[in-house]
Scaffold this active site. Structure first.
Site, mmCIF file in Angstrom:
data_model
loop_
_atom_site.group_PDB
_atom_site.id
_atom_site.type_symbol
_atom_site.label_atom_id
_atom_site.label_comp_id
_atom_site.label_asym_id
_atom_site.label_seq_id
_atom_site.Cartn_x
_atom_site.Cartn_y
_atom_site.Cartn_z
ATOM 1 N NE ARG A 48 26.528 89.583 23.691
ATOM 2 C CZ ARG A 48 27.650 89.890 24.367
ATOM 3 N NH1 ARG A 48 28.782 90.096 23.747
ATOM 4 N NH2 ARG A 48 27.598 89.993 25.682
ATOM 5 C CG ASP B 188 38.220 85.161 23.938
ATOM 6 O OD1 ASP B 188 38.672 86.043 23.176
ATOM 7 O OD2 ASP B 188 37.642 85.413 25.004
ATOM 8 C CD GLU C 78 36.679 91.035 18.718
ATOM 9 O OE1 GLU C 78 37.244 91.860 19.452
ATOM 10 O OE2 GLU C 78 36.154 89.992 19.154
ATOM 11 C CG HIS D 185 33.953 93.200 19.618
ATOM 12 N ND1 HIS D 185 33.183 92.133 19.203
ATOM 13 C CD2 HIS D 185 34.402 92.870 20.854
ATOM 14 C CE1 HIS D 185 33.167 91.205 20.149
ATOM 15 N NE2 HIS D 185 33.909 91.638 21.169
HETATM 16 C C1 BG6 Z 1 35.982 89.556 22.704
HETATM 17 C C2 BG6 Z 1 36.818 89.086 23.861
HETATM 18 O O1 BG6 Z 1 36.674 90.544 22.014
HETATM 19 O O2 BG6 Z 1 34.767 90.098 23.209
HETATM 20 C C3 BG6 Z 1 36.031 88.067 24.667
HETATM 21 O O3 BG6 Z 1 38.041 88.552 23.371
HETATM 22 C C4 BG6 Z 1 34.709 88.654 25.131
HETATM 23 O O4 BG6 Z 1 36.806 87.657 25.784
HETATM 24 C C5 BG6 Z 1 33.969 89.169 23.903
HETATM 25 O O5 BG6 Z 1 33.949 87.679 25.802
HETATM 26 C C6 BG6 Z 1 32.620 89.807 24.222
HETATM 27 O O6 BG6 Z 1 32.772 90.844 25.130
HETATM 28 P P1 BG6 Z 1 31.539 91.601 25.730
HETATM 29 O O7 BG6 Z 1 32.093 92.525 26.770
HETATM 30 O O8 BG6 Z 1 30.901 92.364 24.582
HETATM 31 O O9 BG6 Z 1 30.595 90.571 26.267
#
Ligand code: BG6
Length: 299
Positions: free
Chosen positions: A74, A213, A272, A169
């Site tokens: 994360r 989002d 992103e 991302h």
């Molecule tokens: C974003 C999405 O790119 O990533 C969201 O648009 C998502 O919907 C977020 O919750 C985090 O994704 P993840 O899979 O890393 O928890």
């Protein structure tokens, strides 16, 4: 993957770049040069930190991030590939594709007066091949300097065309989400995941005071995160990308997620650079495409 000491002997650069064990025992590249410090996990070629000299961290890494084999971390810069978001037909496949949780190889490193360069390459395992049986080469070219540059290079080495969704991302570190606005997306359309993927038009700057989002489509523009709390602007320039995703889970989802840290949503914003939804990319046999970003801070 070769062991980390071997990688260090082959690609380490004394005084600038070393490879070793990071959090959770995951192998990482550590860079410290005259411009910045950075750490990149080989799992996912996932950049975890980038801090230019004399500057607060630019990339947000959750204080509660979990580091484990096959799990996405994360924060930092997850590499989403070869699909973005949930898989179109197989709900059991990992969200945002398999590239962010697979181990990548290091294939080159160098250092010059613009910074330290590292090239990562993904050689997928059988699980990944089962989910996406295409022939390709995928590389992430990173430069750690006063600016952070990353290029995701997809090459179709097979006999048939294929389509990909992709994203860098990036979780940016902000002083407080309430003192942030993002420019560069004015007058574009976005798909709003919070409102059933309906399409809306962006009028002014983006400000965040609830869950956001959004998938902004058909936009190649540079974005700027104006952070009044930290008194700085983060520039996000890109090439080869027509989608920009803006994401902040806000309080409730943040608390549910379990790896964001207490009130972590106040100190991060994902902007992103992507090719997703309307902008997925098709590569013909023999074709290569690069999606690249460049981030820098202005005071
Ligand atoms: C974003 C999405 O790119 O990533 C969201 O648009 C998502 O919907 C977020 O919750 C985090 O994704 P993840 O899979 O890393 O928890």
């Amino acid at each position: 993957m070769a062991d980390i000491q071997h990688i260090n002997r082959q690609f380490g650069i004394p005084g600038v770049l070393s490879f070793g064990e990071g959090a959770g025992g995951l192998p990482v590249a550590r860079v410290e040069n005259g411009f910045a410090e950075a750490e990149i996990a080989l799992q996912g070629a996932h950049l975890l930190t980038w801090q230019p000299k004399g500057e607060a961290p630019v990339i947000w890494l959750s204080p509660q991030a979990r580091f484990a084999p096959g799990k996405s971390v994360r924060g930092g810069v997850p590499v989403c590939w070869p699909w973005f978001g949930v898989h179109a037909s197989e709900a059991s496949y990992p969200a945002h594709g398999f590239a962010r949780t697979q181990m990548w190889d290091v294939i080159a490193s160098s250092h010059d007066d613009s910074g330290t360069h590292i090239v990562f390459e993904l050689r997928p395992d059988n699980t990944a091949r089962g989910q996406w049986p295409q022939q390709y080469r995928l590389q992430l070219v990173v430069n750690i300097g006063a600016a952070l540059s990353m290029g995701l290079v997809t090459h179709n080495s097979g006999q048939a065309a294929f389509s990909i969704g992709e994203a860098l991302h990036t979780y940016f570190h902000v002083g407080d989400i309430g003192a942030v606005r993002v420019t560069g997306l004015e007058d574009t359309d976005y798909l709003d995941k919070v409102r059933g993927f309906d399409r809306f038009h962006q009028e002014g700057a983006v400000q965040v005071d609830s869950e956001v989002d959004r998938v902004y489509v058909d936009t190649a523009a540079e974005c700027v995160i104006h952070d009044d709390h930290l008194g700085r602007r983060i520039h996000i320039a890109k090439t080869g990308s027509l989608t920009t995703v803006v994401w902040n889970p806000w309080a409730e989802k943040c608390a549910e997620m379990g790896d964001m840290g207490e009130n972590g949503y106040r100190r991060m914003l994902c902007v992103e650079s992507a090719n997703a939804h309307d902008n997925v990319v098709t590569l013909q046999p023999g074709e290569s495409r690069t999606m690249a970003v460049r981030y820098w801070v202005e005071r």
